[in-house]
Design an enzyme around this catalytic site. Sequence first.
Site, short mmCIF file in Angstrom:
data_model
loop_
_atom_site.label_atom_id
_atom_site.label_comp_id
_atom_site.label_asym_id
_atom_site.label_seq_id
_atom_site.Cartn_x
_atom_site.Cartn_y
_atom_site.Cartn_z
N THR A 194 5.41 1.16 6.13
CA THR A 194 4.05 0.80 6.55
C THR A 194 3.44 1.97 7.26
O THR A 194 3.98 2.46 8.25
CB THR A 194 4.01 -0.41 7.50
OG1 THR A 194 2.76 -0.40 8.17
CG2 THR A 194 5.11 -0.38 8.54
N ILE A 195 2.34 2.43 6.72
CA ILE A 195 1.71 3.59 7.36
C ILE A 195 1.12 3.19 8.71
O ILE A 195 0.97 4.00 9.60
CB ILE A 195 0.64 4.19 6.42
CG1 ILE A 195 0.41 5.65 6.76
CG2 ILE A 195 -0.64 3.38 6.45
CD1 ILE A 195 -0.27 6.42 5.68
N ASP A 196 0.86 1.88 8.87
CA ASP A 196 0.25 1.41 10.13
C ASP A 196 1.26 1.38 11.28
O ASP A 196 0.88 1.16 12.42
CB ASP A 196 -0.33 0.01 9.96
CG ASP A 196 -1.48 -0.02 8.97
OD1 ASP A 196 -1.93 1.06 8.56
OD2 ASP A 196 -1.92 -1.12 8.61
N GLY A 238 0.82 -1.22 0.00
CA GLY A 238 0.00 0.00 0.00
C GLY A 238 0.85 1.26 0.00
O GLY A 238 2.04 1.23 0.31
N ILE A 268 -5.11 10.48 3.18
CA ILE A 268 -3.92 10.53 4.05
C ILE A 268 -2.75 9.81 3.38
O ILE A 268 -1.62 10.30 3.36
CB ILE A 268 -4.23 9.90 5.42
CG1 ILE A 268 -5.23 10.76 6.19
CG2 ILE A 268 -2.96 9.71 6.24
CD1 ILE A 268 -5.68 10.19 7.53
N ARG A 269 -3.03 8.63 2.85
CA ARG A 269 -1.94 7.83 2.27
C ARG A 269 -1.28 8.51 1.06
O ARG A 269 -0.13 8.25 0.75
CB ARG A 269 -2.48 6.47 1.81
CG ARG A 269 -2.64 5.50 2.91
CD ARG A 269 -2.99 4.12 2.49
NE ARG A 269 -3.16 3.83 1.09
CZ ARG A 269 -3.41 2.61 0.61
NH1 ARG A 269 -3.50 1.62 1.44
NH2 ARG A 269 -3.57 2.40 -0.66
N ARG A 323 -4.71 -1.90 10.29
CA ARG A 323 -5.30 -3.23 10.10
C ARG A 323 -5.30 -4.02 11.41
O ARG A 323 -6.30 -4.52 11.85
CB ARG A 323 -4.43 -4.00 9.12
CG ARG A 323 -5.09 -4.43 7.87
CD ARG A 323 -4.17 -5.41 7.21
NE ARG A 323 -3.50 -4.83 6.06
CZ ARG A 323 -3.91 -4.96 4.82
NH1 ARG A 323 -5.00 -5.62 4.57
NH2 ARG A 323 -3.23 -4.45 3.83
N GLY A 347 0.56 -8.88 -4.38
CA GLY A 347 0.66 -10.18 -5.06
C GLY A 347 1.82 -10.20 -6.05
O GLY A 347 2.66 -9.29 -6.08
N GLY A 371 6.20 -3.04 3.12
CA GLY A 371 5.81 -3.42 4.48
C GLY A 371 6.16 -4.84 4.85
O GLY A 371 7.09 -5.43 4.28
N1 LIG Z 1 5.06 -14.31 2.79
C1 LIG Z 1 5.42 -13.70 1.65
N2 LIG Z 1 6.45 -14.19 0.91
C2 LIG Z 1 6.81 -13.58 -0.23
N3 LIG Z 1 6.23 -12.47 -0.71
C3 LIG Z 1 5.23 -11.92 -0.02
C4 LIG Z 1 4.77 -12.50 1.19
N4 LIG Z 1 3.75 -11.75 1.65
C5 LIG Z 1 3.57 -10.75 0.76
N5 LIG Z 1 4.46 -10.85 -0.24
C6 LIG Z 1 4.57 -9.95 -1.38
O1 LIG Z 1 4.94 -8.65 -0.94
C7 LIG Z 1 4.26 -7.66 -1.71
C8 LIG Z 1 3.56 -6.66 -0.82
O2 LIG Z 1 2.83 -7.32 0.21
P1 LIG Z 1 1.57 -6.64 0.90
O3 LIG Z 1 1.18 -7.49 2.03
O4 LIG Z 1 0.55 -6.35 -0.13
O5 LIG Z 1 2.05 -5.21 1.36
P2 LIG Z 1 3.07 -4.78 2.48
O6 LIG Z 1 4.41 -5.16 2.05
O7 LIG Z 1 2.90 -3.31 2.52
O8 LIG Z 1 2.65 -5.47 3.72
C9 LIG Z 1 3.32 -8.38 -2.64
O9 LIG Z 1 3.88 -8.36 -3.92
C10 LIG Z 1 3.25 -9.78 -2.06
O10 LIG Z 1 3.08 -10.76 -3.07
O1 LIG Z 2 -6.87 -0.47 0.09
P1 LIG Z 2 -5.53 -1.09 -0.06
O2 LIG Z 2 -4.67 -0.40 -1.04
O3 LIG Z 2 -5.58 -2.56 -0.27
O4 LIG Z 2 -4.80 -0.87 1.32
C1 LIG Z 2 -5.33 -1.28 2.52
C2 LIG Z 2 -4.30 -1.30 3.59
O5 LIG Z 2 -3.19 -0.53 3.30
C3 LIG Z 2 -2.69 0.08 4.47
O6 LIG Z 2 -2.84 1.46 4.33
C4 LIG Z 2 -1.24 -0.28 4.68
O7 LIG Z 2 -1.08 -1.61 4.47
P2 LIG Z 2 0.33 -2.24 4.04
O8 LIG Z 2 1.38 -1.53 4.83
O9 LIG Z 2 0.23 -3.66 4.39
O10 LIG Z 2 0.50 -2.02 2.59
C5 LIG Z 2 -3.58 -0.42 5.60
O11 LIG Z 2 -3.78 0.54 6.57
C6 LIG Z 2 -4.81 -0.76 4.86
O12 LIG Z 2 -5.58 -1.69 5.50
MG LIG Z 3 1.26 -5.31 5.32
#
Ligand SMILES: Nc1ncnc2c1ncn2[C@@H]1O[C@H](COP(=O)(O)OP(=O)(O)O)[C@@H](O)[C@H]1O
Ligand SMILES: O=P(O)(O)OC[C@H]1O[C@](O)(COP(=O)(O)O)[C@@H](O)[C@@H]1O
Ligand SMILES: [Mg+2]
Length: 622
Positions: free
Chosen positions: A301-303, A184, A462-463, A348, A248, A272
């Site tokens: 991570t904004i969270d 995000g 905000i984001r 979250r 993904g 994140g």
């Molecule tokens: N357990 C994992 N192993 C490998 N890649 C992952 C895993 N979890 C998430 N990813 C990959 O990291 C990227 C971002 O993950 P996401 O959860 O959407 O956001 P964030 O990194 O902000 O938490 C995506 O491309 C996702 O496929």
């Molecule tokens: O609507 P989106 O883009 O899926 O994002 C939702 C999530 O992204 C966030 O802003 C940050 O999430 P990540 O750091 O996991 O990307 C959460 O606060 C929120 O639940």
């Molecule tokens: Mg996350």
Amino acid sequence: MACCSTRISPGLHTCAGGACVQRSGRAEACLGVSVAEEKGLSALRVSSEKIEERRKGFLKGEYHRKFVMHAVVMEVPVVRETRMGLNLNGTKVYTGAGGAILEDVPHLTDWLSGLPTYPNPLKYNPAYSAARQYFVEETDTVAKDVVVNINDVGHGIHFRRAGPRDQIYFKPEEVRACIVTCGGLCPGINTVIREIVCGLWTQYGVREILGIDGGYRGFYSKNTIDLTPKTVNDIHKRGGTVLQTSRGGHDLGKIVDSIQDRDINQVYIIGGDGTQKGANAIYEECKRRGLKVAVAGIPKTIDNDIDVIDKSFGFDTAVEEAQRAINAAHVEAESVQNGLGLVKLMGRYSGYIAMHATLASRDVDCCLIPEVPFYLHGSGGLIEFVRKRLRESGHMVIVVAEGAGQELMAESTVNNNDLKDASGNKLLLDVGLWLCTILKDHFQAEFRETLNLKYIDPKYMIRAIPSNASDNVYCTLLAHGAIHGAMAGYSGFTVGPINNRHCYIPIKRVVAKSRNVNVADRMWARLMSSTNQPNFSRYEEVVQRQRKLNAQKQEEVENEKSTLSSNGASKPGNERATEDESVLIHSGDRQEFPVSAGGLQPSPISSPVAGEPTPSVDHAAP
Ligand SMILES: Nc1ncnc2c1ncn2[C@@H]1O[C@H](COP(=O)(O)OP(=O)(O)O)[C@@H](O)[C@H]1O
Ligand SMILES: O=P(O)(O)OC[C@H]1O[C@](O)(COP(=O)(O)O)[C@@H](O)[C@@H]1O
Ligand SMILES: [Mg+2]
């Protein structure tokens, strides 16, 4: 003055428990600590001659601060060696003779022996040449916990201090770096991109820097983007990410193939918890293939839910921007009778933004976060509190983190929501809309009162904004920390501040668990005392009672069904009737509530608790 950045250097500690004390008012400190702090030196390698040499320098007034030396410092035996091992995760761990433990980050030399080193070009950089002791010693560490008992022995967990090293493992002209952004949005991503590009370019003379387009999947499905200081010059003034992001698409084999095919040897990954897990997998695979590739993670991570580090970039900006939404909600609420402003903020699983925004605002009457489950009805519940506060002040503001109340809502949802996003994150039920419906309807039905409720969901506003001034500086330090670490040959690390000192932390450690608001901590206590909101301590009791009630109702319906079928009664529209019955079960006795937005039924927990008086109807209210 803290002595903790040198706790791995037990030789310099003189006090009984191994700690050093600054005496207030007189600016006294142990020499060893002051020297190590000022000069970035470590006692692990320090000989007694060196201490003597430094002492002389110190006495000659070579150091900024005037410390009165503890004579005993000089009598402490010098530590000559540390012990190295592996912990259960396979992380390299060094134990100093005094008991301090360094959780180390991987290094290219762990799997590639005989790599040549090169002098750091920063040595000849006019901007940095004036900086005293600019290079960080290999033995400099940062303590995870700085609040310790003076009598404690052993000095806890430490991490490697971030910063430029005297020797580097990449010739600048050999470097082919890439940057990718995932997950995000968050204020400050563009600043980190800009500073990685400019830092590599101006500090190390790197000329090949590629942007990966659209997150992890961009490695294998898109062309790269050439990045230069010119192309990134203004991007920090914009929100979002110029490289685009995605969820993904983490195909490990294809990503590392692409890294190999493109001759990339430094990978900077901004994202994140999910992204960092992906980064760790990339590091492991590069190591398995024996590649000279440094993988550096920059936590986003904004969270603010990333463990170990002090706080994530963009968090301050988000809290500041959230004030605008809270102010608007407050203005709306106080301008009408029975005004209630409801603001949903990000979070979250962690309620940091909601907690800090509430503390900063002073206009918030109640803050709901995922870490504190709440209930609606009965004594100590949310509705009782809302009614009380409205009676007292005529208006109120509620801040709710998006992950709050999920269990409560799930209990009351007929078709339970198990949807996930492309990265596998659970999609949340909308607690804001749910609360709006429940509160409005309940006040109308139960108290004959109209709630003037205004709901604000500023999440994407905000984001999407650029980072503020302090986050910009923070992003710069993160970016520089990452490039110094990669140039020094470290890999599989995340950079971030611990007790305000930037460190290299094994990615594994950062993703092992996420960080939550500690409700036993003083920060939450401050919030509670400023809002005077209920602590919902009866949550478990209320939920258990309600579950029991639901089970009883379910049993009654099942019995009724089986009686009907054994009587051979065929009811017209039988299927529809079953659906209605299930709605009945989930909505408890309160059929007067309409189905709320998002297909939610009023919560069973929202029904009055058995055995408790039903709130009286206030006929006097308009
Ligand atoms: N357990 C994992 N192993 C490998 N890649 C992952 C895993 N979890 C998430 N990813 C990959 O990291 C990227 C971002 O993950 P996401 O959860 O959407 O956001 P964030 O990194 O902000 O938490 C995506 O491309 C996702 O496929
Ligand atoms: O609507 P989106 O883009 O899926 O994002 C939702 C999530 O992204 C966030 O802003 C940050 O999430 P990540 O750091 O996991 O990307 C959460 O606060 C929120 O639940
Ligand atoms: Mg996350």
